[in-house]
Write an enzyme that holds these catalytic residues in place. Sequence first.
Site, PDB file in Angstrom:
ATOM      1  CG  ASP A 162      -2.147   0.937   0.948  1.00 23.61           C
ATOM      2  OD1 ASP A 162      -2.075   1.775   0.027  1.00 23.61           O
ATOM      3  OD2 ASP A 162      -3.142   0.834   1.677  1.00 23.61           O
TER       4      ASP A 162
HETATM    5  C1  BGC Z   1      -4.941   3.382  -0.008  1.00 18.48           C
HETATM    6  C2  BGC Z   1      -5.011   2.433  -1.163  1.00 18.48           C
HETATM    7  C3  BGC Z   1      -4.787   3.167  -2.453  1.00 18.48           C
HETATM    8  C4  BGC Z   1      -3.439   3.880  -2.382  1.00 18.48           C
HETATM    9  C5  BGC Z   1      -3.093   4.649  -3.630  1.00 18.48           C
HETATM   10  C6  BGC Z   1      -3.669   4.206  -0.031  1.00 18.48           C
HETATM   11  O1  BGC Z   1      -3.698   5.186   0.942  1.00 18.48           O
HETATM   12  O2  BGC Z   1      -5.016   2.667   1.203  1.00 18.48           O
HETATM   13  O3  BGC Z   1      -6.237   1.770  -1.187  1.00 18.48           O
HETATM   14  O4  BGC Z   1      -4.819   2.287  -3.523  1.00 18.48           O
HETATM   15  O5  BGC Z   1      -3.464   4.783  -1.295  1.00 18.48           O
HETATM   16  O6  BGC Z   1      -3.897   5.756  -3.784  1.00 18.48           O
END
Ligand code: BGC
Length: 807
Positions: A229
């Site tokens: 993530d």
């Molecule tokens: C989120 C993800 C997301 C990523 C990119 C993160 O903060 O938890 O679900 O895909 O950011 O935007």
Amino acid sequence: MKHTDIIRKLNLEQKCALLSGETVFTTRALPGKGIPSITLSDGPNGVRKQAGAADHLGLNPSVPATCFPTSSATACSWDEALGEAVGEAMGEEAAAQEVAVLLGPGLNIQRSPLCGRDFEYFSEDPILAGKMAAAYVRGIQKKGIAACPKHFAVNSQELRRMASDSVVDERTLRELYLTGFEIVVKEARPKTIMTSYNLINGTYANENAHLLQDILRKDWGFDGAVVTDWGGSNDHALGVKNGSTLEMPCPGGDSIRELMKAVKDGKVTEADLDARLDELLELVLSTHAAVEKAPRTFDAAAHHALARRAAAESIVLLKNEDGILPLKAGEKLAVIGDFAQTPRYQGAGSSAVNALQVDALLDCIKADDSGIAFVGYASGFDRQGAADPKKQEEAVSLAKQADTVLLCLGLDELRESEGLDRADMALAENQQQLLDAVAAVNPNVVVLLSAGAPVETPWVGRCKALVYGALGGQAGAGAAADILTGKLCPCGKLSQTWAKAYDDTPAKANFGGEGRNVEYREGLYVGYRYYQTAGVKPAFPFGYGLSYTTFEYSGLKADETGVSLTVTNTGSAAGAEIVQLYVAKPDAKVFRPEQELKGFAKVSLAPGESKTVAIALDDKAFRYWNVKTNAWEVEGGSYQLRVGASSVDIRLTADITVKGTNAPDPYAGLSLTHYVSGQITYVTDAEFEALLGHPIPEDVVRIDRNMTLGEMDHGRSPLGWLAQKVLRSRLDASFAKGKPDLNTVFQYNMPLRALAKMTNGMVSMGMVDGLVWELKGFWLVGIVRVIYEFIKNAILNAQLKKRLRQG
Ligand code: BGC
């Protein structure tokens, strides 16, 4: 390995460089070696490709795309074919925008109705979540780009999401929190998967060998790329060793150097590194080719129509007294509620799509041709919850002129968001007051609710109909109008239980609390598994939803491979029924919930029509995770197969006998009284420890790289205290204004190490370590180290950049 020819030509630095992003949403290219860069973009209910300044919370606008209903909505359709169609449309739009990896779907378990991201997830049930997510993945990947199911795993609350430790027993982990992912991986073969921010039983998901090696790669045979993530990597080298492929977003040169050092020191073998590279290259090369081939346009009108169909299939009719719905021709209708004019159709955060067009219910009702007499509109309430007697009065006087009032209520934009859990489960006070006032002058009130997750409904007695419109995407309003006017028959059923009150929910004592440990004390008893076993009556049960027609179930035939039955539409409207199959073992020796969903089917029927419905049972139907044998086992003996229109409306049952695996009782000699009874709100520490198989871990704040910025007041540095205070007051001020600043929330809960992981290489881990010294009270040495490391990092980065460019 598939790409040894390329890997052989890369030096160590190039290899390590490829395993992290170059910008917030792109991978690194090495054109000289034939390796292109690919783009990864959110998200779960539409493409969010940020063309300009990328920020990972979706604050800056992205390229317009179709905004489909959120996952918590489409899950209520229980329609895998629909999920696949939505996935395919999103995949097509992604490819058209040159996006190679679509970051979704999200399929974490809806453990509590207050999780800020419940709208992004499908269900409280792993089979429904897994099947829907698998359908999305199949659709997204149809033309060769990659889906990225997320967040693997046990990431069911937003508070401190980058620093919390999910303390969960192995059986609950496997049966509840991983089964959905298992279904996606095995049935849809996603090319990537995203690890979650949190720790699981003391180890970050992204470097968790048990999760990534034992389970994901070995048990389930996943051979794709594991993506962190954004900022979710703690120790990249450990991640690479344990099966994590790509570190995102763009940690810069320092992360590359750390990985190189780990290889040189033998912490990571070159074989591990090459295995990860092979996964990455396969992802990059295959999806890049798909994107190159893809058309740059798509049929926006067709996708809007699909979004509308998806929303219509997902709307759940929760109450319909006196047959008030569908609305009748000639009926005078007043439309009240801000949401009718300015729809609430998606959640906030990284999933927010810049919708191509957004329909408003008011326009749809005005344009309706079914003979309903529209008498006017009043906004009725202040969207952000402030009392507004004038608006309420206007609404009441309008309500007096109508036969029926369509009252559009819901949660406002700020209440459901990534990064922030909901503070309560209530509908805003001013909306409840409006309902009271309107119902006092006109009893024929139809409430249409826009929300991505359950709300308390103590007010339900004051409306005759309640329609859950969920977060229906850009075309949700048209879909709602079709249902309200009877052009379509409602068929959605709840994918998450609606408790009568938050206090009734099983995780309430262990959700969103103080400290880093999140104890998953309720074990298996999440959602209906709890309410049914413990005998707690919800407002609206799992799997529940009304229709304009009626269905009769008959002729059940059952064995351990599945059931078949006849479903007949006995009413006068064409409609669809969602038939649910639950498995129960009333005489179970190993405790288990009262019953569990193991299959479902949706069938469309004309009035009077009958169809045979078959629901198969697979390897997940009778299994449980045995912590003694460390394997899936089956308790032998009699089982009851329950076929129902909801979890509490069981229409047909059959008893069958299933051969067991004769495993020893995993809980022999343990006292687990409340897990046996399902009364898990009374679970003692001793019981939880017995279930865990180890003591409850200590919950302490340590002054180290993983201390959050919000925890700096635990340190010994005045600078740290000050910085914490500034952040805290910014946070409090934004909350006081009723507009939580998501970026500050994110920073407040962000571990120090994320400074190095999310600043495009500007900050190194050495600098973070200097900061840690500072916070430990070595003020001068700490500052000096930060400065020294800053200069070193800048020089090394510049050299590295040059070498990579040449390479
Ligand atoms: C989120 C993800 C997301 C990523 C990119 C993160 O903060 O938890 O679900 O895909 O950011 O935007």
